[in-house]
Scaffold this motif. Structure first.
Motif, PDB file in Angstrom:
ATOM      1  N   HIS A 117     -49.189  65.734 -11.142  1.00 30.77           N
ATOM      2  CA  HIS A 117     -47.792  65.293 -11.292  1.00 30.77           C
ATOM      3  C   HIS A 117     -46.843  66.439 -10.951  1.00 30.77           C
ATOM      4  CE1 HIS A 117     -44.021  64.936 -13.562  1.00 30.77           C
ATOM      5  NE2 HIS A 117     -44.081  63.653 -13.224  1.00 30.77           N
ATOM      6  N   ASP A 118     -47.086  67.594 -11.562  1.00 34.59           N
ATOM      7  CA  ASP A 118     -46.174  68.725 -11.403  1.00 34.59           C
ATOM      8  C   ASP A 118     -46.237  69.350 -10.004  1.00 34.59           C
ATOM      9  OD1 ASP A 118     -45.447  68.285 -13.995  1.00 34.59           O
ATOM     10  OD2 ASP A 118     -46.261  70.169 -14.780  1.00 34.59           O
ATOM     11  N   TYR A 119     -47.418  69.368  -9.403  1.00 36.67           N
ATOM     12  CA  TYR A 119     -47.582  70.012  -8.101  1.00 36.67           C
ATOM     13  C   TYR A 119     -47.458  69.038  -6.935  1.00 36.67           C
ATOM     14  CZ  TYR A 119     -49.070  74.272 -10.467  1.00 36.67           C
ATOM     15  OH  TYR A 119     -49.113  75.397 -11.240  1.00 36.67           O
ATOM     16  N   GLY A 120     -47.285  67.752  -7.219  1.00 37.42           N
ATOM     17  CA  GLY A 120     -47.064  66.788  -6.156  1.00 37.42           C
ATOM     18  C   GLY A 120     -48.214  66.647  -5.180  1.00 37.42           C
ATOM     19  N   GLU A 121     -49.419  66.682  -5.684  1.00 30.61           N
ATOM     20  CA  GLU A 121     -50.628  66.538  -4.862  1.00 30.61           C
ATOM     21  C   GLU A 121     -50.692  67.568  -3.727  1.00 30.61           C
ATOM     22  OE1 GLU A 121     -51.458  62.377  -3.827  1.00 30.61           O
ATOM     23  OE2 GLU A 121     -52.451  62.285  -5.777  1.00 30.61           O
ATOM     24  N   ALA A 122     -50.263  68.776  -4.010  1.00 27.70           N
ATOM     25  CA  ALA A 122     -50.312  69.849  -3.011  1.00 27.70           C
ATOM     26  C   ALA A 122     -51.735  70.064  -2.495  1.00 27.70           C
ATOM     27  CB  ALA A 122     -49.766  71.143  -3.601  1.00 27.70           C
ATOM     28  N   TRP A 123     -52.730  69.768  -3.312  1.00 24.75           N
ATOM     29  CA  TRP A 123     -54.125  69.963  -2.921  1.00 24.75           C
ATOM     30  C   TRP A 123     -54.486  69.178  -1.671  1.00 24.75           C
ATOM     31  CZ3 TRP A 123     -57.352  65.738  -2.841  1.00 24.75           C
ATOM     32  CH2 TRP A 123     -56.933  64.603  -3.541  1.00 24.75           C
ATOM     33  N   ARG A 124     -53.793  68.088  -1.411  1.00 25.29           N
ATOM     34  CA  ARG A 124     -54.119  67.277  -0.227  1.00 25.29           C
ATOM     35  C   ARG A 124     -53.828  68.023   1.079  1.00 25.29           C
ATOM     36  NH1 ARG A 124     -55.897  62.210  -0.950  1.00 25.29           N
ATOM     37  NH2 ARG A 124     -55.568  61.274  -3.000  1.00 25.29           N
ATOM     38  N   SER A 125     -53.052  69.097   1.022  1.00 27.91           N
ATOM     39  CA  SER A 125     -52.752  69.904   2.206  1.00 27.91           C
ATOM     40  C   SER A 125     -53.588  71.181   2.259  1.00 27.91           C
ATOM     41  CB  SER A 125     -51.262  70.280   2.226  1.00 27.91           C
ATOM     42  OG  SER A 125     -50.467  69.123   2.285  1.00 27.91           O
ATOM     43  N   MET A 126     -54.503  71.329   1.327  1.00 25.84           N
ATOM     44  CA  MET A 126     -55.312  72.551   1.281  1.00 25.84           C
ATOM     45  C   MET A 126     -56.550  72.429   2.164  1.00 25.84           C
ATOM     46  SD  MET A 126     -55.003  73.527  -2.759  1.00 25.84           S
ATOM     47  CE  MET A 126     -56.219  74.830  -2.627  1.00 25.84           C
ATOM     48  N   SER A 127     -57.124  73.576   2.470  1.00 25.50           N
ATOM     49  CA  SER A 127     -58.343  73.638   3.283  1.00 25.50           C
ATOM     50  C   SER A 127     -59.581  73.733   2.391  1.00 25.50           C
ATOM     51  CB  SER A 127     -58.296  74.868   4.193  1.00 25.50           C
ATOM     52  OG  SER A 127     -58.343  76.050   3.397  1.00 25.50           O
ATOM     53  N   GLN A 128     -60.707  73.365   2.962  1.00 21.55           N
ATOM     54  CA  GLN A 128     -61.980  73.534   2.264  1.00 21.55           C
ATOM     55  C   GLN A 128     -62.204  75.013   1.929  1.00 21.55           C
ATOM     56  OE1 GLN A 128     -64.464  71.074   1.432  1.00 21.55           O
ATOM     57  NE2 GLN A 128     -62.757  69.695   1.800  1.00 21.55           N
ATOM     58  N   GLU A 129     -61.818  75.888   2.840  1.00 26.48           N
ATOM     59  CA  GLU A 129     -61.964  77.322   2.603  1.00 26.48           C
ATOM     60  C   GLU A 129     -61.128  77.755   1.400  1.00 26.48           C
ATOM     61  OE1 GLU A 129     -62.859  76.536   6.912  1.00 26.48           O
ATOM     62  OE2 GLU A 129     -61.238  75.940   5.568  1.00 26.48           O
ATOM     63  N   GLY A 130     -59.932  77.203   1.283  1.00 23.71           N
ATOM     64  CA  GLY A 130     -59.068  77.526   0.154  1.00 23.71           C
ATOM     65  C   GLY A 130     -59.683  77.128  -1.172  1.00 23.71           C
ATOM     66  N   PHE A 131     -60.270  75.925  -1.217  1.00 25.16           N
ATOM     67  CA  PHE A 131     -60.925  75.489  -2.458  1.00 25.16           C
ATOM     68  C   PHE A 131     -62.058  76.434  -2.837  1.00 25.16           C
ATOM     69  CE2 PHE A 131     -59.380  71.137  -1.133  1.00 25.16           C
ATOM     70  CZ  PHE A 131     -58.437  71.024  -2.131  1.00 25.16           C
ATOM     71  N   VAL A 132     -62.870  76.812  -1.856  1.00 23.30           N
ATOM     72  CA  VAL A 132     -64.005  77.695  -2.134  1.00 23.30           C
ATOM     73  C   VAL A 132     -63.516  79.057  -2.614  1.00 23.30           C
ATOM     74  CG1 VAL A 132     -66.003  78.883  -1.113  1.00 23.30           C
ATOM     75  CG2 VAL A 132     -65.574  76.469  -0.586  1.00 23.30           C
ATOM     76  N   ASP A 133     -62.497  79.591  -1.965  1.00 19.28           N
ATOM     77  CA  ASP A 133     -61.965  80.891  -2.386  1.00 19.28           C
ATOM     78  C   ASP A 133     -61.400  80.836  -3.804  1.00 19.28           C
ATOM     79  OD1 ASP A 133     -62.694  81.827   0.090  1.00 19.28           O
ATOM     80  OD2 ASP A 133     -60.644  82.038   0.845  1.00 19.28           O
ATOM     81  N   LEU A 134     -60.691  79.749  -4.134  1.00 20.93           N
ATOM     82  CA  LEU A 134     -60.155  79.604  -5.487  1.00 20.93           C
ATOM     83  C   LEU A 134     -61.271  79.476  -6.521  1.00 20.93           C
ATOM     84  CD1 LEU A 134     -57.133  77.255  -4.739  1.00 20.93           C
ATOM     85  CD2 LEU A 134     -57.022  79.636  -5.523  1.00 20.93           C
TER      86      LEU A 134
END
Length: 183
Positions: A117-134
Motif C-alpha cells: 500500500h505504502d510503496y505502491g507496488e514498486a516491486w513490480r518495476s524491480m529486477s530479479q537481480e535486485g531481489f537477490v541482492d536485497l
C-alpha cells in the motif's frame, strides 16, 4: 492490490504444498537448525541464483524458481524456530506445524499488504537481480544481529529480515511467472 494478493497466495500455496510433502518425508528434522544454519541455507540458494545471473550459465538442472521456493520455506522455518521455546519438542505433529506455518505466512502477508500500500507496488518495476541482492543483504544483516547476540539499537530484528526474504522471493516468482506468460 487484489491481483497481487491472488498471485501471492498462489505462490505460497505451491511453497506450502512442497513444504508439507517434505514434512511427510523428513518430519521436523529442520528443528535441529539454529538461526545461523537457516541463514546459511538461504544464503546458498541466493548465492546460486546470483552466480547464475552473473555467469549467464547454469550447470545443475535445479531451476531458479525452485531456489526462491526454498528460500521462502527456509525463512518460514526460521520464523517458526524463533517463535518456539527452547524446551519445545524436536518432533512436532503436522497439525501444529501447519498452524505455525499459517501464522507466519499470515503475518508476513499482512506486512506485504501494508508495505505494498505504502510503496505502491514498486516491486513490480524491480529486477530479479535486485531481489537477490536485497535477500543477500538481509542475510548479512541476520548474521550481524547474531554477532551482536540478537541486540539491535534502532533496526528491525531477525524476524523482519526473514519476512522481507519471503516477500522478495514471492515477488520474484510472481514477476518470473508473468514474464514467462508474456513470452
Amino acid at each position: 492490490m487484489n491481483k497481487t494478493v491472488e498471485q501471492y497466495d498462489a505462490v505460497i500455496n505451491k511453497c506450502k504444498s512442497l513444504f508439507f510433502k517434505k514434512n511427510k518425508d523428513y518430519g521436523t528434522a529442520w528443528r535441529v537448525l539454529r538461526t545461523i544454519s537457516i541463514a546459511d541455507q538461504i544464503y546458498i540458494k541466493a548465492q546460486r541464483i546470483r552466480t547464475i545471473q552473473e555467469k549467464k550459465q547454469q550447470l545443475i538442472a535445479d531451476d531458479i524458481p525452485g531456489e526462491f521456493v526454498g528460500m521462502i520455506n527456509y525463512a518460514v522455518i526460521g520464523l517458526i524456530q524463533l517463535q518456539l521455546t527452547e524446551d519445545a519438542p524436536w518432533d512436532l505433529p503436522e497439525e501444529q506445524v501447519s498452524a505455525l506455518y499459517e501464522k507466519q505466512i499470515g503475518d508476513t502477508r499482512s506486512l506485504m499488504e501494508n508495505k505494498n500500500h505504502d510503496y505502491g507496488e514498486a516491486w513490480r518495476s524491480m529486477s530479479q537481480e535486485g531481489f537477490v541482492d536485497l535477500i543477500l543483504m538481509k542475510l548479512f544483516r541476520i548474521r550481524q544481529i547474531l554477532n551482536n547476540e540478537g541486540a539491535t539499537l534502532v533496526s528491525e530484528g531477525i524476524d523482519a529480515n526473514y519476512q522481507d526474504i519471503i516477500n522478495y522471493s514471492v515477488f520474484a516468482l510472481i514477476l518470473q511467472h508473468e514474464s514467462t506468460k508474456e513470452n
